[in-house]
Design a protein around this motif. Structure first.
Motif, short mmCIF file in Angstrom:
data_model
loop_
_atom_site.label_atom_id
_atom_site.label_comp_id
_atom_site.label_asym_id
_atom_site.label_seq_id
_atom_site.Cartn_x
_atom_site.Cartn_y
_atom_site.Cartn_z
N ARG A 74 0.88 -1.17 0.00
CA ARG A 74 0.00 0.00 0.00
C ARG A 74 0.92 1.21 0.00
O ARG A 74 1.70 1.40 0.93
CB ARG A 74 -0.91 0.02 1.23
CG ARG A 74 -1.92 1.16 1.19
CD ARG A 74 -2.88 1.12 2.38
NE ARG A 74 -4.01 2.00 2.17
CZ ARG A 74 -4.03 3.30 2.50
NH1 ARG A 74 -2.98 3.85 3.09
NH2 ARG A 74 -5.10 4.03 2.27
N VAL A 75 0.83 2.03 -1.05
CA VAL A 75 1.82 3.08 -1.24
C VAL A 75 1.36 4.40 -0.65
O VAL A 75 0.17 4.63 -0.40
CB VAL A 75 2.14 3.26 -2.73
CG1 VAL A 75 2.73 1.99 -3.32
CG2 VAL A 75 0.90 3.68 -3.52
N HIS A 76 2.35 5.26 -0.45
CA HIS A 76 2.10 6.60 0.08
C HIS A 76 1.27 7.41 -0.91
O HIS A 76 1.58 7.43 -2.10
CB HIS A 76 3.43 7.30 0.35
CG HIS A 76 3.30 8.73 0.75
ND1 HIS A 76 2.85 9.11 2.00
CD2 HIS A 76 3.55 9.88 0.08
CE1 HIS A 76 2.85 10.43 2.08
NE2 HIS A 76 3.26 10.92 0.94
N VAL A 77 0.21 8.06 -0.43
CA VAL A 77 -0.61 8.91 -1.28
C VAL A 77 -0.86 10.23 -0.56
O VAL A 77 -0.93 10.29 0.66
CB VAL A 77 -1.97 8.25 -1.63
CG1 VAL A 77 -1.76 7.03 -2.49
CG2 VAL A 77 -2.75 7.90 -0.37
N MET A 78 -0.99 11.30 -1.36
CA MET A 78 -1.36 12.59 -0.79
C MET A 78 -2.86 12.59 -0.48
O MET A 78 -3.66 11.97 -1.19
CB MET A 78 -1.06 13.72 -1.79
CG MET A 78 0.42 13.82 -2.17
SD MET A 78 1.48 14.31 -0.79
CE MET A 78 0.98 16.01 -0.60
N PRO A 85 -5.23 6.17 8.48
CA PRO A 85 -4.24 5.73 7.48
C PRO A 85 -3.22 4.75 8.04
O PRO A 85 -2.84 3.79 7.35
CB PRO A 85 -3.58 7.04 7.04
CG PRO A 85 -4.59 8.10 7.33
CD PRO A 85 -5.28 7.65 8.57
N LEU A 86 -2.76 4.97 9.28
CA LEU A 86 -1.74 4.08 9.83
C LEU A 86 -2.26 2.65 9.94
O LEU A 86 -1.54 1.70 9.63
CB LEU A 86 -1.27 4.59 11.20
CG LEU A 86 -0.18 3.76 11.89
CD1 LEU A 86 1.04 3.60 10.98
CD2 LEU A 86 0.21 4.39 13.22
N ALA A 87 -3.50 2.49 10.37
CA ALA A 87 -4.07 1.14 10.46
C ALA A 87 -4.15 0.49 9.08
O ALA A 87 -3.88 -0.72 8.94
CB ALA A 87 -5.46 1.21 11.09
N ALA A 88 -4.51 1.27 8.07
CA ALA A 88 -4.59 0.72 6.71
C ALA A 88 -3.21 0.32 6.20
O ALA A 88 -3.06 -0.73 5.56
CB ALA A 88 -5.23 1.75 5.78
N SER A 117 11.41 1.75 1.85
CA SER A 117 11.39 3.17 1.47
C SER A 117 12.38 3.96 2.30
O SER A 117 12.59 3.67 3.48
CB SER A 117 9.98 3.74 1.68
OG SER A 117 9.99 5.15 1.57
N ILE A 118 12.96 4.98 1.69
CA ILE A 118 13.86 5.87 2.42
C ILE A 118 13.11 6.62 3.52
O ILE A 118 13.73 7.16 4.45
CB ILE A 118 14.56 6.86 1.46
CG1 ILE A 118 15.80 7.48 2.11
CG2 ILE A 118 13.58 7.92 0.98
CD1 ILE A 118 16.86 6.48 2.52
N PRO A 142 2.59 7.69 8.26
CA PRO A 142 2.09 6.31 8.39
C PRO A 142 2.76 5.33 7.43
O PRO A 142 3.02 4.18 7.81
CB PRO A 142 0.59 6.46 8.09
CG PRO A 142 0.26 7.85 8.52
CD PRO A 142 1.47 8.66 8.15
N TYR A 143 3.03 5.74 6.22
CA TYR A 143 3.68 4.85 5.26
C TYR A 143 5.07 4.47 5.74
O TYR A 143 5.44 3.28 5.77
CB TYR A 143 3.76 5.54 3.90
CG TYR A 143 4.53 4.76 2.85
CD1 TYR A 143 4.02 3.57 2.34
CD2 TYR A 143 5.75 5.21 2.36
CE1 TYR A 143 4.70 2.85 1.38
CE2 TYR A 143 6.44 4.50 1.40
CZ TYR A 143 5.92 3.33 0.91
OH TYR A 143 6.62 2.61 -0.03
N GLY A 144 5.87 5.45 6.12
CA GLY A 144 7.21 5.16 6.60
C GLY A 144 7.21 4.31 7.86
O GLY A 144 8.04 3.41 8.02
#
Length: 329
Positions: A74-78, A85-88, A117-118, A142-144
């Motif tokens: 699940r990728v980072h989105v604006m 979002p963190l749970a997803a 991811s960096i 959340p993604y990182g």
């Protein structure tokens, strides 16, 4: 030998598939969420696994495989529409990844290559202190955070089961067929739109897809890559202003850049609620690829000039194809 690839229809996964098709050592096997539509994907053996969840059954896809390249996420989105979002992100990127990894270990997979991811390192560096592979992680979104938690779980699983894990953290990936913000910048440059980015003195690391794929394939079986974390990059950093100028040259459209001070841009972006966008355009984010160079002898095989030209050529070909279709009665 057989390597299972997740996310093979995505930007990086497609590159891995193309590269494995060009050599004889590894045979790619695809784990797909839904039946493929692209002819290049249909030509390969695959198993449909559905969405990446803590309950996904991967066993059929893992039969007779010796390695896994896990690109799907699940990728980072604006402007993420999720209430939490963190749970997803944790559902797919942590629980989903570790479910796959446990089944891989049970199936006798020798090596698991995880594309991270960096953002695990953080969001920004000073121009003279790049991120190192072994820095203390400092994810802030959340993604990182989800990628960091997945890394921790994978390394613990490697210690528990003996399955070798390789983690590759990537900055922004570009190359032929790139979409999103990078493609938008090329469209603006091609149209000759003046951009207020002529006085940005930051430093940013990027990685051409071909360079990232080369590192991934190297890590599939290099003995010294086992249970290591590597940072991917082109080995040369550019300011936003330099990048736009080189992109313009590659497109044959000199960039029209207005020298607006970075501080003014950042202040305006904050007022508009676009602070994150300004940070990416004006802030520095540099990576040190030295660990991969020292430990496994990896060097990026493609220069930035070549990669940008390939990216621009593919973009222009796509634009010409679309124009031809629009002109057809």
């Amino acid at each position: 030998m057989k390597a299972m690839i997740t996310g093979a229809t995505g930007f990086v996964g497609q590159g891995v598939l193309e590269r494995l098709n060009q050599q004889a050592k590894w045979v790619p096997y695809l784990a797909l969420r839904r039946p493929p539509s692209a002819e290049a994907i249909q030509a390969h053996s695959y198993t449909l696994v559905g969405d990446i969840t803590p309950e996904t059954d991967w066993h059929d896809a893992l039969i007779d495989c010796q390695a896994v390249v896990h690109c799907a996420a699940r990728v980072h989105v604006m402007d993420d529409p999720e209430v939490d979002p963190l749970a997803a992100f944790r559902e797919a990127n942590v629980a989903g990844t570790l479910n796959l990894a446990r089944q891989a270990a049970e199936s006798g997979i020798k090596r698991f290559v995880f594309i991270s991811s960096i953002k695990v390192n953080g969001e920004q560096t000073s121009a003279d202190r790049p991120f190192q592979a072994d820095d203390t992680p400092a994810p802030s979104d959340p993604y990182g955070i989800s990628k960091h938690e997945a890394e921790q779980g994978l390394l613990a699983l490697a210690e528990e089961t003996g399955m070798e894990v390789v983690i590759i953290r990537s900055p922004l990936v570009y190359g032929p067929g790139v979409k999103a913000n990078f493609a938008s910048l090329m469209r603006w440059l091609q149209k000759g739109v003046p951009l207020p980015l002529g006085a940005i003195h930051n430093q940013r690391s990027l990685v051409a897809r071909g360079n990232l794929v080369d590192l991934i394939v190297t890590c599939l079986d290099h003995p010294d890559a086992a249970n290591q974390i590597f940072l991917a990059g082109d080995g040369e950093d550019l300011s936003t202003t330099q990048l736009l100028r080189r992109m313009g040259q590659a497109l044959g459209k000199p960039a029209r850049l207005v020298p607006v001070p970075a501080g003014l841009l950042e202040a305006g972006a904050a007022v508009l609620g676009k602070r994150d966008v300004a940070q990416r355009l004006c802030g520095s984010l540099c990576v040190d690829i030295g660990k991969a160079q020292r430990l496994i002898g990896w060097q990026p095989p493609i220069s930035i000039e070549t990669a940008l030209q390939e990216t621009a050529d593919a973009f222009l070909n796509e634009q010409n194809t679309l124009q031809a279709k629009d002109a057809t009665p």
